[in-house]
Design an enzyme around this catalytic site. Structure first.
Site, PDB file in Angstrom:
ATOM      1  N   SER A  78       0.846  -1.198   0.000  1.00 22.71           N
ATOM      2  CA  SER A  78       0.000   0.000   0.000  1.00 22.71           C
ATOM      3  C   SER A  78       0.873   1.237   0.000  1.00 22.71           C
ATOM      4  O   SER A  78       1.975   1.225   0.562  1.00 22.71           O
ATOM      5  CB  SER A  78      -0.899   0.013   1.244  1.00 22.71           C
ATOM      6  OG  SER A  78      -1.611   1.235   1.338  1.00 22.71           O
TER       7      SER A  78
ATOM      8  N   TYR B  21      -1.550  -0.289  10.385  1.00 24.47           N
ATOM      9  CA  TYR B  21      -1.722  -0.798   9.026  1.00 24.47           C
ATOM     10  C   TYR B  21      -0.521  -0.427   8.167  1.00 24.47           C
ATOM     11  O   TYR B  21      -0.004  -1.254   7.396  1.00 24.47           O
ATOM     12  CB  TYR B  21      -3.004  -0.224   8.431  1.00 24.47           C
ATOM     13  CG  TYR B  21      -3.210  -0.468   6.955  1.00 24.47           C
ATOM     14  CD1 TYR B  21      -3.566  -1.724   6.491  1.00 24.47           C
ATOM     15  CD2 TYR B  21      -3.078   0.571   6.034  1.00 24.47           C
ATOM     16  CE1 TYR B  21      -3.769  -1.950   5.133  1.00 24.47           C
ATOM     17  CE2 TYR B  21      -3.279   0.360   4.678  1.00 24.47           C
ATOM     18  CZ  TYR B  21      -3.622  -0.897   4.236  1.00 24.47           C
ATOM     19  OH  TYR B  21      -3.822  -1.117   2.892  1.00 24.47           O
TER      20      TYR B  21
END
Length: 261
Positions: free
Chosen positions: A145, A156
């Protein structure tokens, strides 16, 4: 755009295949000739299987929890039983559960983010290696990501940074065995509403505000000032999975409208 026969004779395992990018990758790969093993803990992954088969493709679905090693091992074993080999593994499972300032995360919430967005990829890479080593060939495409640089989702971000490190180290370790390991780093992506919410507890008003701040940051950081489409994420994943990328390994390709993460 469909490249007819690009994956003919290839067996591809796609995790997180029930919806979103995972379902799109699986559907297009099937149209390009791959035999698909669709893995998800949501039982409606069978909907994707049925759609692929109805269109003339080959697919089986496996339900299991990839946040456990047992789930990863069972998925790879099911692929071997069904098709005899695994040529390509697409690791899609992951996604931020909560958006909030890091100081607001509880310890168990930090752990949950790492389990969701790092461990399935770590486990599946380990579980698929014996089959690929026996074949002397294989390709792993991980989904990282651009949120390795971003706000309101630090755990995350750390998990996705771990995937970048995994991709590069695994590629270096197994290149001589004929195994390529690559990744894409998607940015914000427009997709249909999730059938399973990212946060089962739901977001309160403050959490919705923090989410809006994260969305604003993602959009403003992109040179193109917009979210990508599903097709714009699917195409580079399948390029990296294909033999067209045979000299690409250890790379993490940002697909985020100019934001490199």
């Amino acid at each position: 755009m469909i490249f007819q026969g690009r994956f003919a004779g290839k067996v591809m395992v796609v995790t997180g295949a029930a919806q979103g990018i995972g379902a799109g990758v699986a559907t297009r790969a099937a149209a390009e000739g791959a035999s698909l093993v669709l893995v998800d803990r949501a039982d409606f992954v069978t909907d994707v299987e049925q759609a692929i088969v109805a269109a003339g493709g080959k697919a089986i679905s496996v339900t299991g929890d990839l946040e456990t090693y047992e789930g990863a091992a069972q998925a790879m074993a099911a692929a071997i039983v069904a098709f005899g080999r695994i040529d390509i593994l697409i690791n899609k499972v992951g996604g931020a559960i909560r958006m909030r300032p890091y100081v607001q995360f509880e310890p168990d919430q930090i752990d949950a983010e790492i389990r969701r967005s790092l461990m399935p990829t770590l486990y599946c890479c380990h579980a698929v290696l014996p089959a690929m080593l026996e074949q002397g060939a294989g390709t792993i495409v991980n989904l990282s990501s651009n949120a390795t640089r971003g706000i309101r989702r630090v755990p995350y971000s750390a998990a996705k940074g771990g995937i970048n490190g995994l991709t590069q180290a695994l590629a270096m370790e197994y290149a001589e065995a004929g195994i390529r390991v690559v990744a894409t780093a998607p940015g914000g992506t427009s997709a249909p509403p999730r059938r399973v919410p990212r946060n089962a507890e739901g977001d309160n008003r403050q959490e919705q505000a923090w989410m809006a701040e994260a969305v604003e940051q993602v959009t403003s950081s992109a040179f193109m000032k917009r979210y990508g489409t599903l097709d714009e994420q699917i195409a580079p994943i399948l390029f990296l999975a294909s033999d067209e990328a045979s000299y690409v390994t250890g790379s993490v390709l940002p697909v985020a409208g100019g934001d490199i993460g």
